[in-house]
Design an enzyme around this catalytic site. Structure first.
Site: not given
Ligand code: GLU
Length: 443
Positions: A16, A214-217
């Site tokens: 994304y 990171s993407k998960r943050d």
């Protein structure tokens, strides 16, 4: 003002659109708008296995939402297209053959093609990072880069450089994670006899604890801000401050002013710290300060998605006016306004038990309904005066009328100012709701 500045955002559509990518796009856009140059969108989709149509769409959606319009690229066209790397095969072949013909390439046993480094010290004068010398003399630490895979697919370094040459980029503003690639890119420019663009590597965005974002943050995806109803101008303002700041200690700055002041040499050298709470705070400031028309424009998609039958914008406007102050994210709007537009609004159980079922509460509510029905004036001031006069006459406390009235007209114990709420509902509906509530809970 127009200039020959040409900058680009060149995302690879593999996931994304995240905060770091959006900030890179924003800085390029700001620089183009500041200089009167062109901002180009190029989709770096050579990695067929990892690219998805959804990811490309998320890039368009995020840029459009942030108001980062591009001058050339998908949907726009331009003189330097196609703007998808997957459609530029013949151009890459041409450059590949040029390098091959000049003896810069060699083939591996597995069919991959490598570019032969000149094994020199490569100098970069970066607009943000300054003068850097990269010693590429040691093949152990700096092996020759692969530019073409055994299956014929192209490697990022090569197509990125070819496109920046072909698309006549004057500046490359990108994340510092690419800094170590730049000497390899400079070698390719030299081998192709092309003048490299000026580079500006912008600092990384870190979490508050110093870890790499990171993407998960939380807060990493631009789609999240869109879904939760942040104001795009607030998020854009926040992103501007991740690596740039005006000289004065200001934070809420109109985009026109940022565009006028923004310049690449002003970019910070040190890493930017991402603070979701700050972004949230800024969003609240923007929501409070924006015009009612803008608030309505941004709220409408949420209201429509929730299926609220608000009738016309003229009917919606006064309702939004009284919830605007307390709204922190636009996804709260449907819940805040739903009860205005239906007689089938629900009642909070606890409020019913505590307030409406208190002895005498419904009788008091009916007395108030009677007084309101007879009241000639329907302004917040008059509604307040009538309520207080009724309470005084009957020796009740004001709150013995305020609480049941609020729950009767809205079904809930908290919400906008009671008198403004009743003003917007109008006399007929206010009185009818009070009577219907008294009847409904009278057992
Ligand atoms: N496709 C690369 C990326 O997304 C572009 C790097 C660049 O801006 O040169 O990281």
């Amino acid at each position: 003002m127009s200039s020959n500045v040409r900058v680009r955002f060149a995302p690879s559509p593999t996931g994304y659109l995240h905060v770091g990518g959006a900030r890179t796009a924003l800085f390029n856009w700001l620089y183009a708008r500041h200089t009167g140059g062109s901002f180009i969108l190029r989709i770096e989709d050579t990695d067929k296995a990892r690219n998805t149509a959804e990811a490309t769409q998320a890039i368009y959606d995020g840029l459009n939402w942030l108001g980062l319009d591009w001058d050339e690229g998908p949907f726009k066209g331009g003189n330097h297209g196609p703007y998808f790397q997957s459609e530029r095969e013949d151009i890459y072949l041409r450059y590949f053959n040029r390098l091959k013909g000049a003896g810069h390439l060699y083939e591996e046993a597995n069919g991959a093609w490598r570019f032969r480094s000149q094994r020199k010290v490569v100098v970069l004068d970066d607009l943000v990072c300054g003068h850097i010398e990269f010693d590429l003399t040691n093949p152990e630490t700096h092996p020759d880069i692969t530019i073409r895979r055994p299956d014929g697919g192209w490697i990022f370094h090569f197509v990125n450089v070819v496109d920046d040459i072909e698309m006549k980029m004057t500046h490359v503003i990108r994340g510092e994670d690419h800094l170590s690639n730049t000497p390899k890119h400079l070698e390719l420019y030299a081998a192709l006899g092309a003048q490299p663009p000026r580079f500006a590597h912008i600092p990384l965005i870190l979490n508050r604890d110093g870890s790499k974002m990171s993407k998960r943050d939380q807060g990493a995806s631009i789609a999240g801000y869109i879904e939760q109803g942040y104001a795009p101008e607030a998020v854009r303002n926040y992103l501007c401050l991740l690596g740039w700041s005006p000289k004065e200690n200001r934070e809420i700055i109109p985009i026109e002013e940022i565009t006028a002041k923004f310049d690449v040499p002003h970019l910070n050298r040190k890493n930017a710290s991402f603070d979701l709470e700050k972004c949230h705070w800024m969003n609240v400031q923007y929501l409070v300060q924006m015009s009612l028309e803008r608030f309505m424009q941004l709220s409408l998609p949420f209201i429509q998605k929730a299926g609220i039958s608000y009738g016309t914008e003229d009917a919606l406007r006064p309702v939004l006016a009284i919830v605007k102050e307390k709204t922190k994210q636009l996804d709260e709007v449907p819940d805040r306004i739903g009860f205005f537009f239906t007689e089938a609004y629900s009642f909070e159980e606890e409020a019913v038990e505590k307030t409406l079922r208190a002895p005498g509460a419904l009788e008091k509510l009916l007395v108030l309904a009677g007084r309101y029905e007879a009241s000639p004036e329907w302004t917040p001031e008059a509604l307040e005066a009538t309520l207080k006069a009724t309470a005084a006459e009957q020796s009740w406390k004001n709150k013995e009328l305020i609480h049941p009235a609020r729950i009767a007209v809205s079904g809930r114990s908290v919400g906008p100012s009671l008198y403004h709420m009743m003003e917007v509902l109008g006399k007929e509906r206010t009185v009818a709701r009070m009577r219907a509530t008294a009847a409904r809970f009278a057992v």
